[in-house]
Scaffold this active site. Structure first.
Site, short mmCIF file in Angstrom:
data_model
loop_
_atom_site.label_atom_id
_atom_site.label_comp_id
_atom_site.label_asym_id
_atom_site.label_seq_id
_atom_site.Cartn_x
_atom_site.Cartn_y
_atom_site.Cartn_z
N GLY A 151 23.67 -5.53 -7.89
CA GLY A 151 24.51 -5.41 -6.71
C GLY A 151 24.95 -6.75 -6.15
O GLY A 151 26.10 -6.92 -5.73
N THR A 152 24.05 -7.73 -6.15
CA THR A 152 24.38 -9.04 -5.57
C THR A 152 25.54 -9.68 -6.32
O THR A 152 26.50 -10.16 -5.72
CB THR A 152 23.13 -9.95 -5.63
OG1 THR A 152 22.08 -9.32 -4.90
CG2 THR A 152 23.41 -11.32 -5.04
N ASN A 199 21.38 -0.47 4.40
CA ASN A 199 20.09 -0.35 3.71
C ASN A 199 18.90 -0.36 4.66
O ASN A 199 17.83 0.10 4.31
CB ASN A 199 19.93 -1.46 2.67
CG ASN A 199 20.21 -2.83 3.23
OD1 ASN A 199 21.29 -3.09 3.76
ND2 ASN A 199 19.25 -3.72 3.14
N SER A 223 24.10 -0.88 -8.09
CA SER A 223 22.87 -1.45 -8.66
C SER A 223 21.98 -0.32 -9.16
O SER A 223 21.63 0.59 -8.40
CB SER A 223 22.15 -2.24 -7.56
OG SER A 223 20.94 -2.74 -8.05
N ALA A 224 21.59 -0.38 -10.44
CA ALA A 224 20.89 0.75 -11.06
C ALA A 224 19.49 1.00 -10.49
O ALA A 224 19.02 2.14 -10.47
CB ALA A 224 20.79 0.52 -12.57
N THR A 251 25.76 -12.55 -22.61
CA THR A 251 25.37 -11.43 -23.46
C THR A 251 24.90 -10.27 -22.59
O THR A 251 24.10 -10.47 -21.68
CB THR A 251 24.27 -11.87 -24.44
OG1 THR A 251 24.80 -12.96 -25.20
CG2 THR A 251 23.86 -10.75 -25.38
N CYS A 306 15.79 -10.23 14.83
CA CYS A 306 15.62 -11.68 14.87
C CYS A 306 16.49 -12.24 15.99
O CYS A 306 17.52 -11.67 16.32
CB CYS A 306 15.99 -12.33 13.54
SG CYS A 306 17.68 -12.08 13.04
N1 PLP Z 1 23.50 -4.43 -1.25
C1 PLP Z 1 22.63 -3.61 -0.67
C2 PLP Z 1 23.10 -2.70 0.43
C3 PLP Z 1 21.30 -3.57 -1.08
O1 PLP Z 1 20.44 -2.73 -0.49
C4 PLP Z 1 20.89 -4.44 -2.13
C5 PLP Z 1 19.48 -4.47 -2.56
O2 PLP Z 1 18.58 -4.42 -1.77
C6 PLP Z 1 21.84 -5.28 -2.72
C7 PLP Z 1 23.14 -5.25 -2.25
C8 PLP Z 1 21.49 -6.21 -3.84
O3 PLP Z 1 21.38 -5.49 -5.06
P1 PLP Z 1 20.57 -6.14 -6.29
O4 PLP Z 1 19.12 -6.03 -5.95
O5 PLP Z 1 20.93 -5.28 -7.46
O6 PLP Z 1 21.06 -7.52 -6.45
#
Ligand code: PLP
Length: 377
Positions: free
Chosen positions: A70-71, A150, A199-200, A237, A329
């Site tokens: 995801g990142t 999240n 993200s899997a 790869t 925070c």
């Molecule tokens: N975006 C959200 C909303 C997430 O919850 C997360 C993971 O916690 C990510 C992005 C990042 O995904 P990854 O862990 O696959 O890099």
């Protein structure tokens, strides 16, 4: 008893996914870029997975680019939109995941974009009227808003936001990391979305693999340069085992999605009832107890002020319950949650986030509530 209630952080691998990955791990060592039979065999697995993912989302295989998760997908969408699509202005929210938040801050610090944070309403939802207003005055804009938060679970009305963006000619990226394979997406209907991140490991697939959906109307260049993998769009790869696992995890999720959704929603609702009757003064952050407007896998519990606040997670862990938490925070501080700060959660109330999967049971919820109530007794 050991109870895992931190599924928004990551989920256990589904046994069926493990079985699907095993033969590739064992024998599928060919490099997909090799033209000999070893390579071709592996390449065909990747393309089969791409077709399968596209079928589930009702888009074309050419719109799916596998990434390391995801990142990377979020980074690719945002950075490429600025570099390749003339974006000079980004609209986002203060409660995005750091994969989005830190990326847009970096682009602003480099002087590449102007950055505007859309207001949140009192329940922590995106104020769509404000979004409409700030879009009407801006230059070429990318709107980046997550589908589900999240930490607190608030859901974004994806179609409505895509319509607002379309009205103003803005590009729309949504971080769908918490919702992909938890809801059905028909991208043929929502074709005003330009980028979606997946993200899997958030849906019982393996870690280190995901994808970016790039709407076919959008042309970007690669963020990571090198070889010609992913049709020249993402060098390196391919994580073949991961890609095969991701595709299988989607099959398993969608095969019985309604049943999974009902089961997990019932667990969430059951936990709310149990907490309400066990801990006086318990509350829920943002719109978390509104089942219609929040992600069914996440329950963000706001607990009464307590001397043991800083030890809550540690004590839950000692009793065998894995969950996560935090507190709002203060601005400029490194610790604490920017999401809880963004929704203006009271600083003196500790938060515990419980997040569920189809593998959880009511007995586990009972145990977790009993443990938490003991700490509050
Ligand atoms: N975006 C959200 C909303 C997430 O919850 C997360 C993971 O916690 C990510 C992005 C990042 O995904 P990854 O862990 O696959 O890099």
């Amino acid at each position: 008893m050991k109870v895992y209630l931190d599924n928004a952080a990551t989920t256990p691998l589904d046994p069926e996914v493990f079985e699907a990955m095993l033969p590739v791990l064992k024998d599928g060592f060919g490099n997909p870029s090799s033209t000999h039979s070893y390579g071709r065999k592996i390449k065909s697995l990747i393309e089969r997975a791409r077709k399968n993912v596209a079928k589930h989302l009702n888009c074309t295989p050419g719109e799916i680019f596998f990434t390391s998760g995801g990142t990377e997908a979020d980074n690719m969408a945002i950075q490429c939109a600025v570099r390749d699509l003339g974006v000079k202005h980004i609209i986002t929210s203060s409660i995005e995941h750091h994969a989005v938040g830190h990326t847009v801050e970096k682009l602003k610090a480099a002087g590449l974009v102007e950055l505007t944070y859309v207001h949140l309403d009192e329940d922590g939802h995106i104020d769509l009227q404000h979004l409409d207003q700030i879009l009407s005055t801006s230059s070429k804009t990318l709107v980046s808003l997550m589908h589900a938060n999240n930490e607190v679970g608030n859901l974004l009305p994806l179609e409505r936001v895509s319509e607002i963006c379309e009205k103003h000619g803005a590009l729309f990226h949504s971080d769908t990391v918490q919702t992909m394979a938890h809801y059905r997406f028909d991208l043929n209907l929502v074709d005003k979305v330009h980028f979606l991140a997946c993200s899997a490991h958030k849906f019982h697939g393996p870690k280190g693999v995901g994808f970016l959906y790039v709407n076919k109307g959008v042309q970007i260049s690669p963020l990571i340069c090198g070889g010609s993998q992913e049709r020249n769009m993402r060098a390196g790869t391919e994580n073949v085992y991961g890609i095969v696992g991701l595709s299988k995890a989607m099959d398993v999720a969608f095969k019985d999605l309604i049943h999974h959704q009902e089961h997990v929603t019932e667990l969430k609702s059951y936990m709310i009832d149990r907490l309400n009757s066990s801990i006086e003064g318990v509350q829920y952050n943002a719109d978390c107890d509104n089942l219609a407007r929040s992600l069914y896998t996440v329950l963000s519990v706001s607990l009464p002020p307590s001397d043991i606040a800083s030890m809550l997670l540690f004590n839950m862990d000692i009793m065998g319950v894995a969950c996560s938490g935090g507190s709002a925070c203060t601005s400029g501080a490194n610790s604490g949650s920017h999401v809880l700060a963004g929704i203006e959660a009271p600083m003196n109330r500790p938060t515990i986030r419980f997040s569920f999967s189809r593998f959880n049971t009511k007995e586990e919820i009972d145990y977790a509530v009993t443990c938490l109530a003991k700490l509050y007794a």
